[in-house]
Every structure is written in structure tokens, then in C-alpha cells.
Design an enzyme around this catalytic site. Structure first.
Site, PDB file in Angstrom:
ATOM      1  N   SER A 157      -0.234 -13.160   2.404  1.00  0.00           N
ATOM      2  CA  SER A 157      -0.612 -11.998   1.586  1.00  0.00           C
ATOM      3  C   SER A 157       0.666 -11.242   1.265  1.00  0.00           C
ATOM      4  O   SER A 157       1.707 -11.449   1.903  1.00  0.00           O
ATOM      5  CB  SER A 157      -1.563 -11.100   2.396  1.00  0.00           C
ATOM      6  OG  SER A 157      -1.725  -9.826   1.811  1.00  0.00           O
ATOM      7  N   TYR A 170      -4.483  -6.911  10.064  1.00  0.00           N
ATOM      8  CA  TYR A 170      -4.348  -7.899   9.000  1.00  0.00           C
ATOM      9  C   TYR A 170      -2.874  -8.143   8.679  1.00  0.00           C
ATOM     10  O   TYR A 170      -2.421  -9.289   8.558  1.00  0.00           O
ATOM     11  CB  TYR A 170      -5.098  -7.395   7.773  1.00  0.00           C
ATOM     12  CG  TYR A 170      -5.106  -8.327   6.588  1.00  0.00           C
ATOM     13  CD1 TYR A 170      -6.016  -9.377   6.507  1.00  0.00           C
ATOM     14  CD2 TYR A 170      -4.233  -8.141   5.519  1.00  0.00           C
ATOM     15  CE1 TYR A 170      -6.042 -10.223   5.412  1.00  0.00           C
ATOM     16  CE2 TYR A 170      -4.250  -8.980   4.423  1.00  0.00           C
ATOM     17  CZ  TYR A 170      -5.164 -10.018   4.372  1.00  0.00           C
ATOM     18  OH  TYR A 170      -5.181 -10.854   3.271  1.00  0.00           O
TER      19      TYR A 170
END
Length: 278
Positions: A157, A170
Site C-alpha cells: 500500500s 495496517y
């Protein structure tokens, strides 16, 4: 004309819907057969959106088969190393080889750091980081034995390359994915196995298209909607778009899987609409 991954076999985690299904279809369009897995069941810490179902995975199968490609689809949890290995071994036994790995499975939920409970932290690390390692660990012996090299693509990401507020669990996991990628790229280059990571900005899937995420992007609104949050989404990207589509990530996965990228390894490839330069 032959497809860009004609005759190859790809293993994809989180393949029941969203980016995983898109990756399966894009690779199948270019000639690959697919080994697909998904948890197709609940994950305790994820409340913002429903998890994929068996029907979702069956739809992935239907769409891949409509492209006249073979697919073996199995329910499996990437946290379960033994189950993942069994799925991989069975898929390779049936389809005859392994060439491409897309470690795509992951969860996402936003939380201010000091409101994040221990269970949610651990579940995100277990799925988004350990699950990626489990996928690689199950695949690498087959890629080595095949003797043809291979391409492993890990889904990270933009949060794997910079810190994002309200996503400490995350972000930590996605940074860890880069560490896995760089280490394996070095260790397995001797077998012509390439390992890279892709780094999307927000992607137009259920992971961001839900009221919890809209509310964090539009905190002044008691009833946030996609429309009310869209300008805030746009503000995080340099290009004037709020998010990218799953196929945009799939095209990057396809490129890294193909011979066009035969000398590309150890790379963090953003597909981020300029998020990282904003």
C-alpha cells in the site's frame, strides 16, 4: 496472438472479489490458469464491511472459466500455513506448474491509534503480514523445483511507504511486507525468482466504500456518504481522482508477472495517482 502470461499458472490469495478477483481475471485474460484461495468467512475485528462469501468465490470461478481458463478455487485462511501449503500443493499437482504468486489477501479498518484494541492489532498483523509470508513460504519450493524462475507480487500500500493516520496496525503490516519482499528478492534471485511489491492508493472496493471510512474522511458529517467524502479522498492524491480501480492494480500485477519485467526485482511499484509525491 499469445497472451503475456500464456501457459503459466498463478496463485492468488483473497481471490473471491475486489482486487483479488480482478487480478485473477486480468491474468486469465492473458493466458494464465489460476489457483485461487479466499477465507470466505468472517474476520472478527472487521466490522466496517462484510467479508467475501462462498458465492463470491464461485463467481470468480465462473468469470475465469468464461475466459476458457482453468481455475482451482479453495476456501483457506492465509493465517493457516498448513492449509495454504495443502492448497498450493494440490493446485500445482492438478495444473502442473507454478509461475506467478499474488499475495493479495488483506483486511483494512481504520482506528485512532489509542482506540485500537490488542485483538484488532494482532488480527491485522496476522493476515496482512504473516499471511503474506505464509503465501511465499508455500509457493517458493514449487517455484524452485519448477526451474523456470517465477514472479512473486506482494500487495502492500502507499501505507507501506509512508505513515497514514488512523491506520497504525495496517501501516505497520504493509511496511513489513516491503521487508519480506526485499529479503526474498535477494535470497531467491539465484533461482531467477523475482519478488516485487505494489503500492496502491485508495482503491474503489468495499474496503473504502463504507460508512466507517467515509466518516473518517468527512468527520463533520453525522451521516457521511461516498459523495460527501469524495473531495477529501481527492485531496490525498496529486492526480485529480479520489481513488483508482482494481484493474489499475491488476495491470501492474500483470506487468510484473510478465516477461516484460524479467529483470525487475526488489522494486516497490506505486499505483497511487501521485499519492506519494503529494
Amino acid at each position: 496472438m499469445m497472451g503475456r502470461v500464456e501457459g503459466k499458472v498463478a496463485f492468488i490469495t483473497g481471490a473471491a472479489r475486489s482486487q483479488g478477483r480482478s487480478h485473477a481475471l486480468r491474468l486469465a485474460q492473458e493466458g494464465a490458469d489460476i489457483i485461487a484461495v479466499d477465507i470466505v468467512g468472517p474476520v472478527e475485528s472487521v466490522h466496517a464491511y462484510p467479508m467475501a462469501t462462498a458465492e463470491d468465490l464461485a463467481e470468480t470461478v465462473r468469470q475465469v472459466e468464461a475466459l476458457d481458463r482453468r481455475i482451482i478455487a479453495t476456501q483457506a485462511d492465509v493465517r493457516d500455513s498448513a492449509a495454504l501449503k495443502a492448497v498450493m500443493d494440490d493446485g500445482v499437482a492438478q495444473l502442473g506448474r507454478l509461475d506467478i504468486v499474488s499475495a493479495n489477501a488483506g483486511i483494512f479498518q481504520m482506528s485512532p491509534a489509542l482506540e485500537l484494541d490488542d485483538a484488532a492489532w494482532q488480527e491485522t498483523i496476522d493476515i496482512n503480514l504473516t499471511g503474506v509470508w505464509n503465501t511465499c513460504k508455500a509457493a517458493l519450493p514449487h517455484l524452485i523445483k519448477g526451474g523456470r524462475g517465477g514472479s512473486i507480487i506482494l500487495t502492500s500500500s502507499t501505507a507501506g511507504l509512508k505513515g497514514l493516520a488512523n491506520t497504525v496496525h495496517y501501516t505497520a503490516a504493509k511496511h513489513g511486507v516491503v521487508g519480506i519482499m526485499r529479503t526474498l528478492a535477494n535470497e531467491f534471485a539465484q533461482y531467477s525468482i523475482r519478488v516485487n511489491s505494489v503500492h496502491p492508493t485508495t482503491v474503489n472496493t468495499i474496503m473504502i466504500q463504507n460508512e466507517d471510512v467515509w466518516g473518517l474522511f468527512d468527520p463533520a458529517n453525522a451521516n457521511p456518504t461516498q459523495d460527501s467524502a469524495v473531495e477529501a479522498f481527492k485531496s490525498i492524491n496529486a492526480l485529480p481522482v479520489p481513488w483508482v480501480e482494481p484493474v489499475d492494480i491488476s495491470n501492474a500485477v500483470l506487468f510484473l508477472a510478465s516477461d516484460e519485467a524479467r529483470f525487475i526485482t526488489g522494486v516497490t511499484l506505486p499505483v497511487d495517482a501521485g499519492n506519494l509525491v503529494k
